[in-house]
Design a protein around this motif. Structure first.
Motif, PDB file in Angstrom:
ATOM      1  N   VAL A  36       0.826  -1.212   0.000  1.00  0.00           N
ATOM      2  CA  VAL A  36       0.000   0.000   0.000  1.00  0.00           C
ATOM      3  C   VAL A  36       0.857   1.258   0.000  1.00  0.00           C
ATOM      4  N   GLU A  37       0.413   2.228  -0.796  1.00  0.00           N
ATOM      5  CA  GLU A  37       1.046   3.548  -0.829  1.00  0.00           C
ATOM      6  C   GLU A  37      -0.057   4.598  -0.875  1.00  0.00           C
ATOM      7  N   VAL A  38       0.183   5.742  -0.236  1.00  0.00           N
ATOM      8  CA  VAL A  38      -0.764   6.855  -0.274  1.00  0.00           C
ATOM      9  C   VAL A  38      -0.216   7.928  -1.194  1.00  0.00           C
ATOM     10  N   ALA A  39      -1.069   8.409  -2.083  1.00  0.00           N
ATOM     11  CA  ALA A  39      -0.750   9.551  -2.938  1.00  0.00           C
ATOM     12  C   ALA A  39      -1.528  10.742  -2.400  1.00  0.00           C
ATOM     13  N   ASP A  40      -0.850  11.592  -1.653  1.00  0.00           N
ATOM     14  CA  ASP A  40      -1.476  12.784  -1.087  1.00  0.00           C
ATOM     15  C   ASP A  40      -1.357  13.903  -2.118  1.00  0.00           C
ATOM     16  N   ILE A  61       6.859  16.205 -20.296  1.00  0.00           N
ATOM     17  CA  ILE A  61       8.105  16.972 -20.255  1.00  0.00           C
ATOM     18  C   ILE A  61       8.448  17.442 -18.846  1.00  0.00           C
ATOM     19  N   HIS A  62       7.481  17.413 -17.937  1.00  0.00           N
ATOM     20  CA  HIS A  62       7.707  17.922 -16.577  1.00  0.00           C
ATOM     21  C   HIS A  62       7.981  16.769 -15.605  1.00  0.00           C
ATOM     22  N   ASP A  63       8.951  16.979 -14.718  1.00  0.00           N
ATOM     23  CA  ASP A  63       9.295  15.955 -13.729  1.00  0.00           C
ATOM     24  C   ASP A  63       8.113  15.600 -12.843  1.00  0.00           C
ATOM     25  N   HIS A  64       7.291  16.596 -12.449  1.00  0.00           N
ATOM     26  CA  HIS A  64       6.157  16.287 -11.573  1.00  0.00           C
ATOM     27  C   HIS A  64       5.171  15.341 -12.261  1.00  0.00           C
ATOM     28  N   THR A  65       4.974  15.497 -13.556  1.00  0.00           N
ATOM     29  CA  THR A  65       4.079  14.589 -14.285  1.00  0.00           C
ATOM     30  C   THR A  65       4.715  13.210 -14.415  1.00  0.00           C
ATOM     31  N   ARG A  66       6.004  13.174 -14.671  1.00  0.00           N
ATOM     32  CA  ARG A  66       6.696  11.875 -14.775  1.00  0.00           C
ATOM     33  C   ARG A  66       6.623  11.109 -13.446  1.00  0.00           C
ATOM     34  N   ARG A  67       6.805  11.829 -12.332  1.00  0.00           N
ATOM     35  CA  ARG A  67       6.713  11.164 -11.012  1.00  0.00           C
ATOM     36  C   ARG A  67       5.297  10.637 -10.780  1.00  0.00           C
ATOM     37  N   TRP A  68       4.290  11.447 -11.109  1.00  0.00           N
ATOM     38  CA  TRP A  68       2.897  11.035 -10.943  1.00  0.00           C
ATOM     39  C   TRP A  68       2.599   9.840 -11.854  1.00  0.00           C
ATOM     40  N   SER A  69       3.086   9.889 -13.072  1.00  0.00           N
ATOM     41  CA  SER A  69       2.899   8.795 -14.021  1.00  0.00           C
ATOM     42  C   SER A  69       3.492   7.497 -13.476  1.00  0.00           C
TER      43      SER A  69
END
Length: 192
Positions: A36-40, A61-69
């Protein structure tokens, strides 16, 4: 062991959503069927649709989107903690869903909803068609937390045993759906 991503839907300071997430996380760990992991979404802090290409392209192209992906892609199932704001879905949750596309597909999603008059069910009704459009399989049963009933006089969350059993049953159903959809995905991929 399959991976379950618990997704918060609120970002406001002082939100009850963190207490809901802690409660559900404890129950999911106790259940033991998932890693289990929580995505806050407050911590993830996705900007609103700032990628130039459509999410179906997967050309982030954005790191935040890549991390979320990567976080969503690694999950085998989702449990959305659906707060209801003004009879609907929260903007951060809608944004988080819309930011990606293929990463959601072929995976089950369950809901623990909360709010005042409808205990979050109107938000779930709005999330479900979005989940279907993204290729997820929504579970039919929802665990609801009517805030007038589950908050004690000091404002602490106290959902009770009946609702904890409901989350356990929801996790059991998510596990069954995860196994079936995983087999379906394997068959589909092997026939290509």
């Amino acid at each position: 062991m399959p991976r379950l991503l618990i997704i918060t839907s609120t970002t406001r300071p002082g939100r009850i959503g963190t207490a809901v997430a802690d409660w559900v996380l404890d129950l999911a760990r106790e259940h033991g069927g998932f890693d289990v992991e929580v995505a806050d979404l407050a911590e993830i802090a996705l900007p609103f649709l700032d990628e130039p290409d459509h999410p179906s392209e997967g050309a982030y192209i954005h790191d935040h989107t890549r991390r979320w992906s990567a976080m969503v892609d690694a999950a085998d199932a989702f449990l959305i903690l659906a707060a209801e704001y003004n009879r609907g879905i929260t903007a951060p949750l809608k944004n988080a869903l819309d930011a990606l596309y293929a990463e959601w597909a072929g995976k089950p999603v369950g809901y623990v909803s909360y709010g005042m008059s409808s205990a979050g069910l109107r938000a779930v009704e709005m999330i479900t068609p979005v989940a279907v459009a993204l290729g997820m399989t929504p579970l039919p049963d929802v665990v609801t937390l009517p805030l007038r009933e589950v908050l004690d006089p000091d404002g602490r969350l106290n959902p009770g045993e009946r609702r904890a059993r409901g989350v356990h049953l929801l996790l059991e159903e998510l596990l069954r759906y995860t196994e079936v959809l995983s087999q379906l995905s394997k068959r589909t991929n092997s026939s290509r």
